[in-house]
Each structure stands twice: as C-alpha cells, then as structure tokens.
Enzyme design. Sequence first.
Site, PDB file in Angstrom:
ATOM      1  N   ASP A 168       2.075   8.080  -9.482  1.00 12.13           N
ATOM      2  CA  ASP A 168       1.139   8.142 -10.612  1.00 12.13           C
ATOM      3  C   ASP A 168      -0.184   7.586 -10.088  1.00 12.13           C
ATOM      4  O   ASP A 168      -0.493   6.414 -10.255  1.00 12.13           O
ATOM      5  CB  ASP A 168       1.686   7.319 -11.786  1.00 12.13           C
ATOM      6  CG  ASP A 168       0.822   7.447 -13.023  1.00 12.13           C
ATOM      7  OD1 ASP A 168       0.513   8.588 -13.401  1.00 12.13           O
ATOM      8  OD2 ASP A 168       0.439   6.415 -13.596  1.00 12.13           O
ATOM      9  N   ASP A 196       0.850  -1.177   0.000  1.00  5.68           N
ATOM     10  CA  ASP A 196       0.000   0.000   0.000  1.00  5.68           C
ATOM     11  C   ASP A 196       0.892   1.236   0.000  1.00  5.68           C
ATOM     12  O   ASP A 196       1.681   1.442   0.934  1.00  5.68           O
ATOM     13  CB  ASP A 196      -0.896  -0.010   1.241  1.00  5.68           C
ATOM     14  CG  ASP A 196      -1.933   1.107   1.229  1.00  5.68           C
ATOM     15  OD1 ASP A 196      -1.730   2.122   0.531  1.00  5.68           O
ATOM     16  OD2 ASP A 196      -2.947   0.960   1.925  1.00  5.68           O
ATOM     17  N   CYS A 227      -3.937  11.324 -14.630  1.00  7.27           N
ATOM     18  CA  CYS A 227      -4.485  11.527 -15.977  1.00  7.27           C
ATOM     19  C   CYS A 227      -5.878  12.144 -15.897  1.00  7.27           C
ATOM     20  O   CYS A 227      -6.827  11.667 -16.522  1.00  7.27           O
ATOM     21  CB  CYS A 227      -4.499  10.215 -16.764  1.00  7.27           C
ATOM     22  SG  CYS A 227      -5.408   8.873 -15.967  1.00  7.27           S
TER      23      CYS A 227
END
Length: 364
Positions: free
Chosen positions: A255, A238, A308
């Site tokens: 990311d 994690d 994103c």
Amino acid sequence: MALDVLVRVDADGAYANVTLPAALARTGLDERDRAFATELVYGVTRRRRALDWALDAFLQTPPPPRVRAALRLGAHQIIELGTPAYAAVSATVAAAPRSHRGLVNAVLRRVAEAGTPDWPDDATRLSYPDWIVETLVSDLGRAPAMGVLESMNTPAPVHRREDGYVQDLSSQMVVDAIDVQAGDLVADVCAAPGGKATALAALGARVVACDSHLGRIGLLKANRASLDADQMHVLAADGRQPPLRPGSFDAVLVDAPCSGLGTLRRRPDARWRIEPSSIARLAELQTGLLDAAVDLVRPGGQLVYSVCTLTATETLQVAANVTEDGGLESLPPPSELWVPHGDGALLLPGADHDGMALFRWRRA
C-alpha cells in the site's frame, strides 16, 4: 477560530487535518458549531482558487494573509453555502482585522451583488491546479475525470470499523480483496499508520507490519495496542530492502506512498501542496517497493498493490513492471464496484468512499 486555522494553513504551511482538530479541542463549541467550523476551514481550503477568482475582481491590490483568509471565509458562505449575504458579511467583518473591516465589508457586498460567478474554465470552477485537472482528464477521460473532481469537492464521510478504528471504505475494500485465511503469514511493507495491517490481523493472519519512518512506527505500535492486534508484529524496515525471508509469505501488501489524488476531499490542502514533479519520483519509489515485494511471495501466494491515487503513472506504469514477471498471474477486479484498469482496477471517488487503485497477482 476558523480564521485562525486558515491563516496557519495558508500562510504558515500547517496541515488542515492536524491544525483544525487541535483548535477544536481547545474550544467549548457544541457539535453543530464544530461541524460549521469544519466546513468553513475545509470548504475554504478546497475552494481557494475559485474564491480568489471571485474576490480578485473587486480587489485592486493583494490583501495581507489574514485579510485574504477573511475574504475567502465570507465569499465561501455567500457563494458556496448560500448563507444570506447580511449574515455572512456581518459575521466575517466582525472576525476580520479591525484596520481592514471596511475593505472586507465592501468587497463581500460586491461579491454578493455579483451573484454566481461566470467561471473562466473548469480548473477555476472546480478549484484545482491546472495540472491536476489536465492529468486526470488525460488518464481517465474527460467525463470520468470531471465526476472525480466534483466528488472530491464534497465533505468526506467518516466510517468506523466494528472495532472502532476510523478507516475509509476504499481502504476496507482493499483488505477485503486480499485472500487471507486464519494463520496465513502476511507482509504489509508500507503499513503505517496500521489500518490495513490491524484489519488483516483481525482476520487471524500473522502480519509483519513494516515502515521505514521511525516516527510512524509509534503509530503502528499504538494501533496494535489499542486494537489488541497481537497477531501484528511491527518492524522498522525499508520496504525496498525488506529483511524478510524470500518466498515465505502467503500474501504481501504494498500500500505504497502516492500522490493521493483519490483522497483530496479528505486532505483539503493537499491539492495545493502536491507538485507535478512528485508523480515520477513517487512512481520510482513504488516500483522499487513492488519489485522487492515480488520475491517475498510464496508459490500460490498473492501480491497486492494499492495506491489512493488515480494517475496512470502511479498505477498502470508501475504495475506493468510486475506483469512482465512470468511467474505472476493477474487477478480480475474483486467486485463490480471496481472499474477495470489495465490488469487492475480503479475505485473512483464516490459519495461514501475515496478513490483507490488496486492490482492483484497470484504466484504460479
């Protein structure tokens, strides 16, 4: 085949980018027909709201799911693709359920006769939920948001790296923005499926690729093996509680999982799946990941946060918590392709890349 896939996506909740390739693999379609089937499935899924608005003007009652999918198929060809009406109607009627072919024929002929629809608003015209349009207009400004939304209604290009891995240019540009030298120790704390981690390993870095989902660990291992990324070490962990030594990494990449509002052309059904409430929940997760990542960076090392998506909540607000850390210095956008965005930068969706947000810091 397109009709079968659309019914599975619309009525059964299947994912288009999973269901369509599996369906294509079972057919003997040539390359041209495969491309056409892909446009039908992805195009209809993207344009669902707009197509339904055009169709509902000629429907007295809601049709069954398979009939609705057939109507959307025909309307997409007529309105969006410019297919001659006789061809679109004929092919669609032949694929529709036999008991409803008369209805499909009549409605599609009315759609063709009506010509270009007079859309009631931008959200309907562009075929997005109201909340996505409102959020991007609020966060980016009206003109940039309209450009982003228009761009994400176009087919997504396919980019292959030199090693053959398929990866959008926006993700490749995130890797290019990380200051990595051969032999550097890098942590990628949300690494699956491994595109950025394998690219960093190809630069000669030693990469610890973490992911908390055991099912996705298999993807990391498979990509490590197929790309001979021996410098990449896979770890199930994690990222909010990484079992890694503090202050020991030359670069740390977060990311993070996000709403994906910069990649909606590549994930055509995502615009209908994402809920407004998920933005705050994801921002909390992103903040936890970034807070833990700060401690892993060595003095002089780099911390990189990328998502994103384009929402202010998942970009500016999350990054603000890190910027308050007195030991970190914000770095400027890596190139003119990136638009300044607070202490970071945005890559707005374009003809050859998806949308991305990027923040970089250097530890003093």
